[in-house]
Scaffold this motif. Structure first.
Motif, short mmCIF file in Angstrom:
data_model
loop_
_atom_site.label_atom_id
_atom_site.label_comp_id
_atom_site.label_asym_id
_atom_site.label_seq_id
_atom_site.Cartn_x
_atom_site.Cartn_y
_atom_site.Cartn_z
N ARG A 26 19.65 -14.84 78.88
CA ARG A 26 19.66 -16.28 78.67
C ARG A 26 20.99 -16.91 79.10
O ARG A 26 21.02 -18.09 79.46
N ARG A 29 20.63 -18.18 82.62
CA ARG A 29 19.45 -18.97 82.92
C ARG A 29 19.76 -20.18 83.81
O ARG A 29 19.08 -20.42 84.81
N GLU A 57 9.28 -14.40 81.17
CA GLU A 57 10.48 -15.24 81.17
C GLU A 57 10.87 -15.67 82.57
O GLU A 57 11.40 -16.78 82.77
#
Length: 276
Positions: A26, A29, A57
């Motif tokens: 993350r 990202r 994801e």
């Protein structure tokens, strides 16, 4: 940029964007989203993802990246072989569409072959196409005998996505010629290898140094030099993306190809199709 034409007449750039392992961290990202959007701006409109990548994801990252740009993107995703039944294919597709935030995929691929008969999978894919959920379907990691098994449905198979790079050249022996005969483009994943082993090879580095390029650019130019092949490298940042972009204009000279052939010999017989 050189374009590749699919059997239905749609054209895409020979260099697309891969997304394997995107969405797993993350903290990266926003960098991944920015890289994909920069790629779209540079004309690398084909984006390849899969429900397998980060267990969805990656598709969410792609969905964020293409928000507001959907009409400029040729969107490809893939489904697990255990989702290849007539019941599971539409369910998997619906989940991917939701994660991507789109109403239709431009191309939907069976990621690799499992236990479900190909005939059943194709039946489900054709229903998705008729319903407008996908524009076309194809396969990944299938060899010549698998493609021949499609029979008349082979004419509707848009592509075969396979592992192709200097370390894995088996597809050159029979798969690439077979697909060219069918007018079917091949999508090459991992075109610059996995990790850094290929890029550290002394022969590749020698060609790169003499050319004033990076080993990755030479490796990518080698893949792009194949007729009817689309390369889908992943760019891990803006600098990496720009490096990939510069490889598009690189045409390897005969002596450079000969040096690479000496270090990475082309196949002289049938080999099992390599896959990751």
């Amino acid at each position: 940029m050189r374009n590749i034409t699919f059997p239905d007449g749609r054209e895409v750039p020979a260099l697309g964007q891969g997304t394997w392992r995107m969405g797993e961290d993350r903290a990266r990202r926003q960098e991944e989203v920015a890289s994909l959007r920069e790629g779209i701006e540079r004309g690398f409109s084909l984006i390849d993802t899969a429900e397998m990548y980060g267990e969805g994801e990656s598709e969410r990252v792609v969905g964020e990246a293409i928000a507001g740009l959907r009409d400029r993107v040729f969107l490809v995703s893939k489904f697990y072989p255990w989702n290849a039944s007539r019941r599971a294919v539409p369910q998997a597709c619906a989940r991917s569409l939701k994660r991507l935030g789109v109403e239709r995929l431009d191309l939907y691929l069976l990621h690799w072959r499992g236990d479900t008969p190909l005939e059943e999978t194709v039946e489900a894919l054709e229903k998705l196409r008729a319903a407008g959920d996908i524009a076309a379907w194809g396969v990944s990691n299938l060899d010549v005998d698998d493609l021949e098994e499609l029979g008349p449905d082979l004419a509707n198979c848009a592509t075969d996505q396979v592992l192709l790079n200097l370390e894995h050249r088996g597809a050159e022996f029979d798969l690439l010629p077979f697909c060219r005969e069918q007018g079917m483009p091949v999508m090459a994943y991992s075109p610059v290898g996995q990790g850094a082993r290929l890029l550290r090879h002394k022969a590749l580095r020698a060609v790169a140094v003499a050319r004033g390029a990076t080993p990755a650019q030479v490796a990518l130019a080698w893949v792009l030099g194949h007729e009817g092949v689309i390369a889908i490298p992943k760019a891990t940042g803006l600098d990496h993306l720009r490096e990939n972009a510069e490889a598009v204009a690189m045409v390897l000279r005969p002596e450079e190809r000969a040096a690479l052939d000496a270090a990475f010999p082309p196949p002289r017989r049938k080999q099992s199709l390599a896959m990751l």
